[in-house]
Every structure is written in C-alpha cells, then in structure tokens.
Design a protein around this motif. Structure first.
Motif, PDB file in Angstrom:
ATOM      1  N   GLN A  65       0.751  -1.162   0.082  1.00  0.00           N
ATOM      2  CA  GLN A  65      -0.036   0.113   0.151  1.00  0.00           C
ATOM      3  C   GLN A  65       0.817   1.320  -0.080  1.00  0.00           C
ATOM      4  OE1 GLN A  65      -3.100  -0.209  -0.687  1.00  0.00           O
ATOM      5  NE2 GLN A  65      -3.203  -2.512  -0.410  1.00  0.00           N
ATOM      6  N   ARG A  66       2.111   1.144  -0.187  1.00  0.00           N
ATOM      7  CA  ARG A  66       2.972   2.213  -0.073  1.00  0.00           C
ATOM      8  C   ARG A  66       3.005   2.886  -1.480  1.00  0.00           C
ATOM      9  NH1 ARG A  66       9.284   2.465   1.757  1.00  0.00           N
ATOM     10  NH2 ARG A  66       9.398   4.472   2.306  1.00  0.00           N
ATOM     11  N   PRO A  67       2.867   4.351  -1.641  1.00  0.00           N
ATOM     12  CA  PRO A  67       3.368   4.815  -3.256  1.00  0.00           C
ATOM     13  C   PRO A  67       4.600   4.413  -3.812  1.00  0.00           C
ATOM     14  CG  PRO A  67       2.300   6.472  -1.565  1.00  0.00           C
ATOM     15  CD  PRO A  67       2.783   5.075  -0.577  1.00  0.00           C
ATOM     16  N   ALA A  68       4.620   3.930  -5.085  1.00  0.00           N
ATOM     17  CA  ALA A  68       5.842   3.522  -5.515  1.00  0.00           C
ATOM     18  C   ALA A  68       6.896   4.544  -5.494  1.00  0.00           C
ATOM     19  CB  ALA A  68       5.483   3.116  -7.037  1.00  0.00           C
ATOM     20  N   GLY A  69       6.729   5.899  -5.703  1.00  0.00           N
ATOM     21  CA  GLY A  69       7.419   6.907  -5.618  1.00  0.00           C
ATOM     22  C   GLY A  69       8.406   7.063  -4.322  1.00  0.00           C
ATOM     23  N   LEU A  70       7.952   6.242  -3.148  1.00  0.00           N
ATOM     24  CA  LEU A  70       8.421   6.219  -1.949  1.00  0.00           C
ATOM     25  C   LEU A  70       9.291   5.160  -1.727  1.00  0.00           C
ATOM     26  CD1 LEU A  70       5.575   7.599   0.380  1.00  0.00           C
ATOM     27  CD2 LEU A  70       7.546   8.886  -0.635  1.00  0.00           C
ATOM     28  N   LEU A  71       9.412   4.200  -2.913  1.00  0.00           N
ATOM     29  CA  LEU A  71      10.213   3.170  -2.575  1.00  0.00           C
ATOM     30  C   LEU A  71      11.853   3.509  -2.841  1.00  0.00           C
ATOM     31  CD1 LEU A  71       8.218   0.413  -4.908  1.00  0.00           C
ATOM     32  CD2 LEU A  71       8.288   0.740  -2.217  1.00  0.00           C
ATOM     33  N   SER A  72      12.713   2.631  -2.524  1.00  0.00           N
ATOM     34  CA  SER A  72      14.037   2.691  -2.803  1.00  0.00           C
ATOM     35  C   SER A  72      14.318   2.592  -4.063  1.00  0.00           C
ATOM     36  CB  SER A  72      14.984   1.831  -1.839  1.00  0.00           C
ATOM     37  OG  SER A  72      14.768   0.343  -2.202  1.00  0.00           O
ATOM     38  N   HIS A  73      15.471   2.788  -4.551  1.00  0.00           N
ATOM     39  CA  HIS A  73      15.712   2.504  -6.192  1.00  0.00           C
ATOM     40  C   HIS A  73      15.602   1.047  -6.596  1.00  0.00           C
ATOM     41  CE1 HIS A  73      17.756   2.585  -9.913  1.00  0.00           C
ATOM     42  NE2 HIS A  73      18.626   1.938  -9.540  1.00  0.00           N
ATOM     43  N   GLY A  74      16.190   0.172  -5.746  1.00  0.00           N
ATOM     44  CA  GLY A  74      16.252  -1.268  -5.812  1.00  0.00           C
ATOM     45  C   GLY A  74      14.831  -1.882  -5.696  1.00  0.00           C
ATOM     46  N   GLN A  75      14.004  -1.197  -4.771  1.00  0.00           N
ATOM     47  CA  GLN A  75      12.726  -1.789  -4.777  1.00  0.00           C
ATOM     48  C   GLN A  75      11.606  -1.280  -5.914  1.00  0.00           C
ATOM     49  OE1 GLN A  75      11.621   0.204  -0.733  1.00  0.00           O
ATOM     50  NE2 GLN A  75      11.640  -1.599   0.031  1.00  0.00           N
ATOM     51  N   LYS A  76      12.040  -0.184  -6.463  1.00  0.00           N
ATOM     52  CA  LYS A  76      11.434   0.217  -7.680  1.00  0.00           C
ATOM     53  C   LYS A  76      11.579  -0.634  -8.922  1.00  0.00           C
ATOM     54  CE  LYS A  76      11.103   5.123  -6.772  1.00  0.00           C
ATOM     55  NZ  LYS A  76      11.465   6.460  -7.166  1.00  0.00           N
ATOM     56  N   GLN A  77      13.033  -1.345  -8.972  1.00  0.00           N
ATOM     57  CA  GLN A  77      13.418  -2.203  -9.855  1.00  0.00           C
ATOM     58  C   GLN A  77      12.829  -3.509  -9.747  1.00  0.00           C
ATOM     59  OE1 GLN A  77      15.063  -0.711 -12.278  1.00  0.00           O
ATOM     60  NE2 GLN A  77      17.054  -0.642 -11.827  1.00  0.00           N
ATOM     61  N   TRP A  78      12.455  -3.876  -8.605  1.00  0.00           N
ATOM     62  CA  TRP A  78      11.828  -5.146  -8.173  1.00  0.00           C
ATOM     63  C   TRP A  78      10.306  -5.027  -8.655  1.00  0.00           C
ATOM     64  CZ3 TRP A  78      14.141  -5.028  -2.615  1.00  0.00           C
ATOM     65  CH2 TRP A  78      15.528  -5.401  -2.807  1.00  0.00           C
ATOM     66  N   LEU A  79       9.843  -3.730  -8.342  1.00  0.00           N
ATOM     67  CA  LEU A  79       8.331  -3.646  -8.681  1.00  0.00           C
ATOM     68  C   LEU A  79       8.192  -3.841 -10.141  1.00  0.00           C
ATOM     69  CD1 LEU A  79       5.294  -3.090  -8.240  1.00  0.00           C
ATOM     70  CD2 LEU A  79       6.124  -0.556  -7.864  1.00  0.00           C
ATOM     71  N   GLU A  80       9.059  -3.159 -10.954  1.00  0.00           N
ATOM     72  CA  GLU A  80       8.939  -3.014 -12.473  1.00  0.00           C
ATOM     73  C   GLU A  80       8.975  -4.758 -12.956  1.00  0.00           C
ATOM     74  OE1 GLU A  80      10.221  -0.811 -16.284  1.00  0.00           O
ATOM     75  OE2 GLU A  80      11.428  -0.856 -14.607  1.00  0.00           O
ATOM     76  N   ILE A  81      10.009  -5.416 -12.435  1.00  0.00           N
ATOM     77  CA  ILE A  81      10.256  -6.672 -12.636  1.00  0.00           C
ATOM     78  C   ILE A  81       8.727  -7.415 -12.373  1.00  0.00           C
ATOM     79  CG2 ILE A  81      11.622  -9.013 -12.073  1.00  0.00           C
ATOM     80  CD1 ILE A  81      13.884  -7.234 -11.640  1.00  0.00           C
ATOM     81  N   GLY A  82       8.194  -7.171 -11.128  1.00  0.00           N
ATOM     82  CA  GLY A  82       6.988  -7.749 -10.844  1.00  0.00           C
ATOM     83  C   GLY A  82       5.927  -7.418 -11.976  1.00  0.00           C
ATOM     84  N   MET A  83       5.834  -6.301 -12.389  1.00  0.00           N
ATOM     85  CA  MET A  83       5.055  -5.807 -13.410  1.00  0.00           C
ATOM     86  C   MET A  83       5.037  -6.453 -14.569  1.00  0.00           C
ATOM     87  SD  MET A  83       4.863  -1.707 -12.561  1.00  0.00           S
ATOM     88  CE  MET A  83       3.651  -1.378 -13.826  1.00  0.00           C
ATOM     89  N   LEU A  84       6.160  -7.075 -15.178  1.00  0.00           N
ATOM     90  CA  LEU A  84       6.430  -7.949 -16.120  1.00  0.00           C
ATOM     91  C   LEU A  84       6.094  -9.394 -15.663  1.00  0.00           C
ATOM     92  CD1 LEU A  84       9.939  -6.784 -17.361  1.00  0.00           C
ATOM     93  CD2 LEU A  84       7.789  -6.418 -18.331  1.00  0.00           C
ATOM     94  N   LEU A  85       6.344  -9.810 -14.580  1.00  0.00           N
ATOM     95  CA  LEU A  85       6.041 -11.166 -14.141  1.00  0.00           C
ATOM     96  C   LEU A  85       4.447 -11.403 -14.231  1.00  0.00           C
ATOM     97  CD1 LEU A  85       8.798 -11.721 -11.375  1.00  0.00           C
ATOM     98  CD2 LEU A  85       8.694 -12.772 -13.654  1.00  0.00           C
ATOM     99  N   ILE A  86       3.751 -10.435 -13.710  1.00  0.00           N
ATOM    100  CA  ILE A  86       2.410 -10.765 -13.587  1.00  0.00           C
ATOM    101  C   ILE A  86       1.888 -11.007 -14.870  1.00  0.00           C
ATOM    102  CG2 ILE A  86       1.456  -8.182 -14.089  1.00  0.00           C
ATOM    103  CD1 ILE A  86       0.660 -10.238 -10.845  1.00  0.00           C
ATOM    104  N   GLN A  87       2.484 -10.706 -16.107  1.00  0.00           N
ATOM    105  CA  GLN A  87       1.834 -11.151 -17.047  1.00  0.00           C
ATOM    106  C   GLN A  87       2.306 -12.294 -17.685  1.00  0.00           C
ATOM    107  OE1 GLN A  87       2.358  -7.529 -19.932  1.00  0.00           O
ATOM    108  NE2 GLN A  87       2.792  -6.329 -18.218  1.00  0.00           N
TER     109      GLN A  87
END
Length: 289
Positions: A185-207
């Motif tokens: 529930q945390r805004p993506a803009g408040l994530l660390s750089h590494g966490q943003k990278q993992w989130l984007e990888i997750g957005m690919l994996l979800i597909q």
C-alpha cells in the motif's frame, strides 16, 4: 486510484501491450492467432530465441555485425561487453523496436519476430525492462501490479472491475516473490531504487512472460539489494527465460552459467564467466588487466 491516474497508467501500458490488429494479411493474421493460443510456442528444438547473421547499420555505422545467438528455454544468459558493443541494439531488434538490415530472428522454432511489431511481440510473452525503472510513482505498489494484470483494457472497466480470487492469489504470489508484500500500500515513488526495480520486474512477471530481457538491472543498487536481486533471478531461472545485460561482474558471477561477450556488434566469446574472463580478447577489449 483516480480516473486521471488510471488513464495515465493505461496510456503507458498500451505502448507495450496492445490488442491484435483488426486488419492484417491472411498469412500474418494466421501467424498472430497461432502465437496467442496457449502452448503454441515451439521449443522442441531446444531454443526459445534464435538470431542468425543479424546486421543493422545506423548512418553508415554497423551496430550489429553478423550476430548469431541461441538461447535455450529456461536459461539465464548474461550478456556483457564494452559500451557500444551492440547489447541494447540487440534487445531493440528482438523486441521489434529496431528492424535489422538482414538476418533472422525467431521466437521458438516457428515465429519470425521480424514479421511482427513491438506490441505484437510483447503480447507473445517477451517482456523487457530498461535500466531506469518506469513504475507509476503516484500509485501504490499493489495498484502498479494491478494495472499490469492482463484483462479488460478500458479505463472504466479497470476502475469498476473486481479482481477474482485467482487474480488476488497471483498478485500475492508476485508480491512475495519480489519481496514487497509489506510495501503493497506504499506509493511507488517512496520506494528505494532497488525496490522500484523489483516492482517493475513484478509488473512484467504478472503477465507471465516466456522471455525476459533485463538491461543493467542492478545498476545503482546497494550491495544488499544486488544480492536480493540475484536471489530473485535464480528463483525465476527455469520458470522463465532471462537475458541479462550487466556490467557488474560480481553479480554476473553470482547468477550466470553461460556468458556471451559482445564486441563491435558480434559475439567475441562465449562460455562460463571464468572462461570468458581468461580469454585474451575479452581482457583486451573489456575487462582490462
């Protein structure tokens, strides 16, 4: 999630995911239909991606020069090489962003990627992550993953659509995999750089992609984030095919069984990291003494 944010999110996602064209030639339409049927990717010959004698020039400069590459299903291949070696151009060709002057590029044994555009290639199950994370910073981690889910593409449909139990389970699975369950529930803009990278990888994996191309995924990460990323990639190995372009040799050594070295647009050396590190040509043009 506001309608304005949803609209922005869908506009950005549509650049890489789009429905099949309505009007195509008979052969191309048939080929597009085939790749969208479950289980139709032919990897019986032991390859999921195949490039042969690919060449491309820009303003007289040959960026890719008779490049041949063979990737096996479930493989985690690392691509290294000096700046200007053709690594990014190679990924541009595979994903349909750049058209080569000559050569062959096949997804599996039967799908000629040169006959398809970027959106069609993305829809076939090829996901690409660029070096800089491109998550939707005003949205939460969960909302970013929700946007990436396959399903109705209209904004109104996304606003009012209720996730199924299966979709909730899939989101929870990916959140656990990328280690962001506590940040959902945390805004993506408040994530660390590494966490943003993992989130984007997750957005690919979800597909549920069949092939992932990742450009310098650990650039700018802390040592701890780099180690967690290595663990993630090793978990994905076998379930997905990964092609990782990276300069961090420690990270490459942690994840790779096979390394391809590019130089001046073609393969200079290939083998284990130890083998390519001992190659005098690789030492000369890339690793140094």
């Amino acid at each position: 999630m506001t309608p304005e944010l949803m609209e922005q999110g869908h506009e950005r996602l549509e650049k890489t995911r789009a429905p099949a064209p309505q009007q195509e030639s008979g052969d191309r339409r048939a080929g597009y239909a085939r790749v969208h049927e479950p289980g139709t990717l032919d990897v019986t010959h032991g390859r999921i991606l195949y490039l042969e004698d690919v060449c491309v020039s820009f303003d007289g400069f040959r960026a890719i020069n008779k490049l041949s590459l063979d990737i096996a299903p479930g493989e985690l291949r690392c691509i290294i090489g000096p700046n200007g070696a053709g690594k990014t151009t190679m990924m541009d060709i595979v994903t349909g962003k750049t058209r080569p002057d000559s050569g062959q590029v096949f997804f599996g044994s039967t799908i000629d990627l040169l006959r398809h555009n970027e959106a069609e290639i993305a829809a076939m199950g090829l996901g690409r992550k660029f070096q800089k994370p491109t998550v939707f910073e005003p949205l939460t981690v969960f909302e970013n993953l929700e946007l990436a889910l396959s399903g109705p593409r209209g904004v109104a449909a996304a606003l009012w659509h209720r996730l199924s139990g299966e979709q909730h389970d899939r989101l929870a699975e990916v959140l656990t995999l990328i280690q962001l369950s506590e940040e959902r529930q945390r805004p993506a803009g408040l994530l660390s750089h590494g966490q943003k990278q993992w989130l984007e990888i997750g957005m690919l994996l979800i597909q549920d992609p069949k092939l992932l191309l990742l450009d310098e995924p650990v650039a700018g990460m802390t040592d701890q984030e780099t180690e967690r990323t290595a663990e993630l990639f090793l978990t994905l190995k076998g379930k997905h095919t990964l092609i990782v372009v990276e300069h961090d040799m420690g990270f490459v050594g942690r994840i790779a069984e096979k390394v391809t070295v590019l130089c001046e647009g073609s393969v200079l050396a290939e083998g284990s990291l130890a083998q390519v590190q001992a190659d005098e040509r690789v030492i000369e043009v890339y690793l140094g003494r």
